[in-house]
Design an enzyme around this catalytic site. Sequence first.
Site, PDB file in Angstrom:
ATOM      1  CD  GLU A   1      35.502  42.516  44.720  1.00  0.00           C
ATOM      2  OE1 GLU A   1      34.873  41.947  43.505  1.00  0.00           O
ATOM      3  OE2 GLU A   1      35.180  41.704  45.580  1.00  0.00           O
TER       4      GLU A   1
ATOM      5  CG  ASP B   1      30.605  43.870  46.339  1.00  0.00           C
ATOM      6  OD1 ASP B   1      31.902  43.640  45.745  1.00  0.00           O
ATOM      7  OD2 ASP B   1      29.908  42.999  46.896  1.00  0.00           O
TER       8      ASP B   1
ATOM      9  CG  ASP C   1      25.263  43.069  46.854  1.00  0.00           C
ATOM     10  OD1 ASP C   1      25.963  43.394  45.649  1.00  0.00           O
ATOM     11  OD2 ASP C   1      24.197  43.008  46.726  1.00  0.00           O
TER      12      ASP C   1
END
Length: 189
Positions: free
Chosen positions: A75, A16, A147
Amino acid sequence: MNPPRILPPTRILGIDPGLRITGFGVIERIGSKLQYVASGCIRSPDGSLPERLKVILSGVQEVVDTYQPAEAAVEIVFVNVNPQSTLLLGQARGAAICGLVSRNLPVAEYTALQVKQAVVGYGKANKEQVQHMVKRLLLLEGDPQADAADALAVAISHAHGSSAAGGLMALAKTTRKRGGRLMSLPERK
């Protein structure tokens, strides 16, 4: 009758990306089961952009060297209201991807909507819902940091999606999308 083929475990790293905090999550797919391996955050200190990107790059490389994943998923950056923030986030994402490909990992990419849909079943789920489902799917005792949970969710999405990737790739070669519908392509001779 042949016994069912048992696939070897596949270790997957989810990323991420973020300029300040880049989350990572490592899982193993063993058949249809998922097992937690590790998760955490790469934190880049305040300072010049090149130095911060270097921290992300070397941090991702260190995670790959430590956990030896076979596949990686990242992502995809969404377009932010602030173009400058979007540009900075894109550069952080680029540094993370460079860290992965420098270690010869195949990299898949997923939107936040795809990740939330795969993990929660709802594309507009909030962070707390994602954390909760990651905790449940990986049988964790507590909620992972936000996160890291997002990175684990990316890895989970890849684990669910890549198991059907062969079928999806075959479908993509024989169909095209038009107006939201899949249409068969004429056979090539």
